[in-house]
Scaffold this motif. Structure first.
Motif, PDB file in Angstrom:
ATOM      1  N   PRO A 174       1.823   8.041 -63.914  1.00 58.67           N
ATOM      2  CA  PRO A 174       1.058   7.064 -64.701  1.00 58.67           C
ATOM      3  C   PRO A 174       0.679   5.817 -63.912  1.00 58.67           C
ATOM      4  N   ALA A 175      -0.507   5.305 -64.206  1.00 58.81           N
ATOM      5  CA  ALA A 175      -1.013   4.129 -63.494  1.00 58.81           C
ATOM      6  C   ALA A 175      -0.074   2.935 -63.618  1.00 58.81           C
ATOM      7  N   ALA A 176       0.538   2.761 -64.783  1.00 54.71           N
ATOM      8  CA  ALA A 176       1.448   1.626 -64.989  1.00 54.71           C
ATOM      9  C   ALA A 176       2.661   1.732 -64.069  1.00 54.71           C
ATOM     10  N   VAL A 177       3.120   2.951 -63.852  1.00 50.08           N
ATOM     11  CA  VAL A 177       4.277   3.170 -62.968  1.00 50.08           C
ATOM     12  C   VAL A 177       3.872   2.935 -61.521  1.00 50.08           C
ATOM     13  N   TRP A 228       6.170   3.352 -70.695  1.00 48.09           N
ATOM     14  CA  TRP A 228       6.587   3.085 -69.321  1.00 48.09           C
ATOM     15  C   TRP A 228       6.949   1.616 -69.092  1.00 48.09           C
ATOM     16  N   ALA A 229       7.024   0.863 -70.181  1.00 45.07           N
ATOM     17  CA  ALA A 229       7.301  -0.572 -70.054  1.00 45.07           C
ATOM     18  C   ALA A 229       8.668  -0.848 -69.440  1.00 45.07           C
ATOM     19  N   GLU A 230       9.613   0.062 -69.672  1.00 42.39           N
ATOM     20  CA  GLU A 230      10.968  -0.138 -69.166  1.00 42.39           C
ATOM     21  C   GLU A 230      11.209   0.518 -67.816  1.00 42.39           C
ATOM     22  N   PHE A 231      10.175   1.116 -67.241  1.00 44.90           N
ATOM     23  CA  PHE A 231      10.349   1.759 -65.934  1.00 44.90           C
ATOM     24  C   PHE A 231      10.702   0.731 -64.867  1.00 44.90           C
ATOM     25  N   PRO A 232      11.703   1.038 -64.018  1.00 42.42           N
ATOM     26  CA  PRO A 232      12.582   2.205 -64.068  1.00 42.42           C
ATOM     27  C   PRO A 232      13.844   1.907 -64.866  1.00 42.42           C
ATOM     28  N   ASP A 233      14.298   2.863 -65.649  1.00 38.02           N
ATOM     29  CA  ASP A 233      15.537   2.665 -66.408  1.00 38.02           C
ATOM     30  C   ASP A 233      16.649   3.584 -65.917  1.00 38.02           C
ATOM     31  N   LYS A 234      16.448   4.130 -64.698  1.00 40.25           N
ATOM     32  CA  LYS A 234      17.472   4.937 -64.036  1.00 40.25           C
ATOM     33  C   LYS A 234      17.185   4.893 -62.538  1.00 40.25           C
ATOM     34  N   PRO A 235      18.113   5.370 -61.697  1.00 39.64           N
ATOM     35  CA  PRO A 235      17.902   5.310 -60.241  1.00 39.64           C
ATOM     36  C   PRO A 235      16.639   6.033 -59.782  1.00 39.64           C
ATOM     37  N   VAL A 236      16.046   5.485 -58.726  1.00 46.71           N
ATOM     38  CA  VAL A 236      14.860   6.065 -58.101  1.00 46.71           C
ATOM     39  C   VAL A 236      15.294   6.738 -56.801  1.00 46.71           C
ATOM     40  N   THR A 237      14.739   7.899 -56.503  1.00 42.27           N
ATOM     41  CA  THR A 237      15.094   8.639 -55.294  1.00 42.27           C
ATOM     42  C   THR A 237      13.966   8.595 -54.278  1.00 42.27           C
TER      43      THR A 237
END
Length: 329
Positions: free
Chosen positions: A264-267, A25-34
């Protein structure tokens, strides 16, 4: 393998698994969020969500999309998010109705306190008590006498069962000895249209949506639901309903952000940090203040305090709704 070696091996595996989960999840977000808004486009919640979406783009580094999934007092959109993949890419922006739905609906398609991760309360907005342009009363004292003289005949519009305007109307009804007839619509826009056209008498609507109509003199304003008078030019001389004669009257429409349970907690940490950053954005603050909305800066921005606050609101509204007898199927 000895017990000690087995323990060391197990710990090592656990560390690798934890590291893998975090790195995934290190790269979150790697696409649009809704951002799912459980109400129609153009209403107060939609406006607030679109302002938030714009302010979230920078801290998230991604496009943030607003998706309106209206119906059943916000429960359809909330259920959609509860069933969504718990990956942080589908979030819910819901208002005070999130806490009232358990009392309003006999059966919900989700569990309010169990099926969501709470990400923080973002704002609070007072409402206005407004009336049709041809109403004989010009001040709340006159309006109160008129309502009492027409017991049961006064119509008060709302945007549907569970909407902020419906809830505000319930608080108003509980403060008056006379009964009013509640007229639900499918959204704020048609309710406001009929109020301006004189088909209904009153509406208790968020300042966010009422101010343009007040400024254009298309409706009459009789009071605001906040504890203090509002600083907006259109409402600066408008008394609070408490000082106009309804002692202790106060009702704010708040909004919060939620993710599906199991995200996930990281997110969750990244999303909460992004929300905090967005609420410090000067442009967002200016837009919210222009609508009469106060951005939250207190402890309720923390997920645990946000959830605690919602639990308290659920208890408060359960009594108001039970006493009113106004429930949905």
């Amino acid at each position: 393998m000895g017990i000690l070696k087995q323990g060391v091996a197990a710990a090592a595996i656990g560390l690798v698994a934890a590291s893998s989960t975090t790195s995934a999840w290190a790269e979150f977000p790697d696409k649009p969020v809704t951002l799912v808004v459980p109400f129609s486009a153009g209403g107060p919640s939609d406006k607030i969500a679109r302002d938030l979406a714009e302010a979230l783009r920078k801290p998230l580094g991604q496009t943030v999309i607003v998706d309106n999934t209206a119906g059943a007092g916000g429960t359809i959109g909330a259920a959609r998010v509860a069933r969504a993949a718990p990956d942080g890419y589908t979030l819910l922006v819901h208002h005070i109705g999130f806490s009232t739905a358990p009392a309003l609906y006999k059966k919900l398609p989700y569990k309010t306190l169990e099926d969501f991760e709470y990400l923080g309360l973002i704002n609070e907005a007072p409402s206005t008590l407004i009336g049709k342009p041809g109403l004989a009363a010009n001040h709340f004292a006159d309006l109160r006498q008129w309502i009492n003289a027409n017991n049961g005949k006064v119509n008060i519009a709302n945007a549907g069962v569970g909407s902020a305007s419906h809830l505000c109307g319930l608080v108003l009804q509980a403060s008056l000895p006379s009964k009013m007839t509640f007229v639900p619509y499918k959204g704020t826009a048609p309710a406001m249209t009929d109020l301006m056209g004189g088909q209904v008498d009153l509406m208790c609507e968020q300042a966010t949506n009422a101010v343009p109509q007040i400024e254009a003199k298309k409706v009459k304003v009789f009071g605001v639901t906040s504890q203090q008078r509002m600083a907006l030019p259109a409402l600066a001389q408008t008394p609070t309903l408490a000082e106009a004669g309804l002692a202790g009257f106060e009702m704010s429409v708040w909004h919060g952000v939620y993710a599906p349970k199991g995200t996930p907690a990281a997110v969750l940490a990244k999303l909460n940090a992004a929300i905090r950053a967005a609420l410090k954005d000067p442009d967002l603050i200016q837009r919210e203040e222009a609508l009469g909305v106060r951005v939250v800066t207190d402890a309720r921005l923390a997920p645990a305090e946000h959830k605690k606050y919602v639990e308290g609101e659920m208890r408060r509204w359960a009594k108001i709704i039970k006493d009113s007898g106004e429930t949905a199927d």
